[in-house]
Motif scaffolding. Sequence first.
Motif, PDB file in Angstrom:
ATOM      1  N   MET A 233       0.850  -1.192   0.000  1.00  0.00           N
ATOM      2  CA  MET A 233       0.000   0.000   0.000  1.00  0.00           C
ATOM      3  C   MET A 233       0.882   1.236   0.000  1.00  0.00           C
ATOM      4  O   MET A 233       2.018   1.209   0.451  1.00  0.00           O
TER       5      MET A 233
ATOM      6  N   TRP B 228      -9.168   3.227  -2.396  1.00  0.00           N
ATOM      7  CA  TRP B 228      -8.312   2.076  -2.107  1.00  0.00           C
ATOM      8  C   TRP B 228      -7.681   1.478  -3.368  1.00  0.00           C
ATOM      9  O   TRP B 228      -6.468   1.318  -3.439  1.00  0.00           O
TER      10      TRP B 228
ATOM     11  N   VAL C  43      -0.633  -6.231   4.618  1.00  0.00           N
ATOM     12  CA  VAL C  43      -0.893  -7.364   5.519  1.00  0.00           C
ATOM     13  C   VAL C  43      -2.395  -7.597   5.523  1.00  0.00           C
ATOM     14  O   VAL C  43      -3.172  -6.637   5.630  1.00  0.00           O
TER      15      VAL C  43
ATOM     16  N   MET D  67     -14.250   0.965   0.951  1.00  0.00           N
ATOM     17  CA  MET D  67     -12.935   0.525   1.414  1.00  0.00           C
ATOM     18  C   MET D  67     -13.094  -0.591   2.462  1.00  0.00           C
ATOM     19  O   MET D  67     -13.969  -0.505   3.321  1.00  0.00           O
TER      20      MET D  67
ATOM     21  N   TRP E 155     -13.108   2.760  13.848  1.00  0.00           N
ATOM     22  CA  TRP E 155     -14.169   3.016  12.860  1.00  0.00           C
ATOM     23  C   TRP E 155     -15.504   3.223  13.545  1.00  0.00           C
ATOM     24  O   TRP E 155     -15.757   2.642  14.603  1.00  0.00           O
TER      25      TRP E 155
ATOM     26  N   GLU F 216       0.088   2.710  12.492  1.00  0.00           N
ATOM     27  CA  GLU F 216       0.873   3.952  12.450  1.00  0.00           C
ATOM     28  C   GLU F 216       0.798   4.654  13.801  1.00  0.00           C
ATOM     29  O   GLU F 216      -0.086   4.378  14.615  1.00  0.00           O
TER      30      GLU F 216
HETATM   31  N1  ADP Z   1       0.278  -2.340   5.597  1.00  0.00           N
HETATM   32  C1  ADP Z   1      -1.038  -2.440   5.532  1.00  0.00           C
HETATM   33  N2  ADP Z   1      -1.644  -3.584   5.157  1.00  0.00           N
HETATM   34  C2  ADP Z   1      -2.999  -3.655   5.083  1.00  0.00           C
HETATM   35  N3  ADP Z   1      -3.829  -2.641   5.335  1.00  0.00           N
HETATM   36  C3  ADP Z   1      -3.284  -1.489   5.725  1.00  0.00           C
HETATM   37  C4  ADP Z   1      -1.877  -1.319   5.851  1.00  0.00           C
HETATM   38  N4  ADP Z   1      -1.625  -0.067   6.259  1.00  0.00           N
HETATM   39  C5  ADP Z   1      -2.814   0.529   6.375  1.00  0.00           C
HETATM   40  N5  ADP Z   1      -3.826  -0.307   6.060  1.00  0.00           N
HETATM   41  C6  ADP Z   1      -5.245  -0.001   6.061  1.00  0.00           C
HETATM   42  O1  ADP Z   1      -5.388   1.240   5.403  1.00  0.00           O
HETATM   43  C7  ADP Z   1      -5.923   2.229   6.283  1.00  0.00           C
HETATM   44  C8  ADP Z   1      -5.237   3.551   6.040  1.00  0.00           C
HETATM   45  O2  ADP Z   1      -3.853   3.449   6.355  1.00  0.00           O
HETATM   46  P1  ADP Z   1      -3.145   4.482   7.311  1.00  0.00           P
HETATM   47  O3  ADP Z   1      -1.695   4.193   7.279  1.00  0.00           O
HETATM   48  O4  ADP Z   1      -3.805   4.473   8.639  1.00  0.00           O
HETATM   49  O5  ADP Z   1      -3.431   5.841   6.547  1.00  0.00           O
HETATM   50  P2  ADP Z   1      -4.112   7.186   7.043  1.00  0.00           P
HETATM   51  O6  ADP Z   1      -2.985   7.934   7.620  1.00  0.00           O
HETATM   52  O7  ADP Z   1      -4.665   7.808   5.827  1.00  0.00           O
HETATM   53  O8  ADP Z   1      -5.135   6.856   8.082  1.00  0.00           O
HETATM   54  C9  ADP Z   1      -5.700   1.678   7.681  1.00  0.00           C
HETATM   55  O9  ADP Z   1      -6.687   2.182   8.557  1.00  0.00           O
HETATM   56  C10 ADP Z   1      -5.787   0.180   7.454  1.00  0.00           C
HETATM   57  O10 ADP Z   1      -7.147  -0.229   7.453  1.00  0.00           O
END
Ligand code: ADP
Length: 302
Positions: free
Chosen positions: A142, A154, A194, A207, A229, A272
């Motif tokens: 991603m 997405w 993941v 999404m 969420w 994060e």
């Molecule tokens: N490495 C990953 N593998 C699978 N899904 C992910 C991964 N990183 C993020 N996501 C999904 O994507 C969403 C957005 O990613 P995120 O890093 O939280 O971005 P944002 O800063 O826009 O919230 C997350 O809430 C999660 O559901």
Amino acid sequence: MRILFCSDPMNRREVDADYREEYECARNAGFKVDLINLEELIEGNPVRAIRSIPAADNVERAIYRGWMMKPMHYELLYECLKRNNIMLITDNLAYRNCHHLPESYPVIKEYTPGTVWLHEEDLNDSIKLEQALQCFGQSPIMIKDFVKSQKHHWHEACFVPDASDLNHVQRVLEKFLELQGTGLNEGIVFRAYVKLAHLTDHSISGMPLSKEYRVFYFEGQPIFLVNYWDEGKYDETAPQLSAFNQVAEQVNSPFFTMDLAQTDSGDWIIVELGDAQVSGLPDHADIENFYTLLKRFFSAHS
Ligand SMILES: Nc1ncnc2c1ncn2[C@@H]1O[C@H](COP(=O)(O)OP(=O)(O)O)[C@@H](O)[C@H]1O
Ligand SMILES: [Mg+2]
């Protein structure tokens, strides 16, 4: 202790409508509340941005609760408040540290998907791009910038099923850059995808949503945990925090958030970190309780 909120862009005497409930709960919990004008700050005018806040006679601590801002604007705010004896508890370095993923990555590495990044000036260099992606082989990835994704786009601007398919990567990257426009934060991160435990699909964007939680840490301690969420049934128990609390102790910031998600195999990972001053509370969160707890922890640490 003061909490600084953003004023309404149309009326600098009123709090921004999206933060009204937080403003009132903070005041009811016993915090002093003040307003800053974010628009003026971003125009590079911090003195005007904070002109409604009276300077303190003695040093007073403060936190900001509001919209995200770039580290350079945070620095302007921090320095200008400091000249008025108001000290944001999070300094410039700590803000950047939790706001930009590459800064916090070394500390969370063991618990978060593998991540590489390119700075904005290197994005047109296809050799650097190919080299950066090599570590993922043919696995899915991603894409986001140092701060935010376009998760609600997405398939077009976030997810790439095969990292070795450079045309696909370029297509998603271009769409992401187009959507971020001038709001791009520093560069791009590429993250191993993941499979997360599926919760539901977002009712508007479609999404895929997974079981995610946001934990607010203050001075290394988890003070508030909330379902990330607003939709979906969180029927499982919340994650065990002990391993994550140990990570939290290493994070260079007094006030940050850690987003945790459950994988398909039942493990928990860190998605994060974020600076807690600019991390949103979901609509369903008990805001009154959040500020009551914050006040209790602040008082215990002052
Ligand atoms: N490495 C990953 N593998 C699978 N899904 C992910 C991964 N990183 C993020 N996501 C999904 O994507 C969403 C957005 O990613 P995120 O890093 O939280 O971005 P944002 O800063 O826009 O919230 C997350 O809430 C999660 O559901
Ligand atoms: Mg997120």
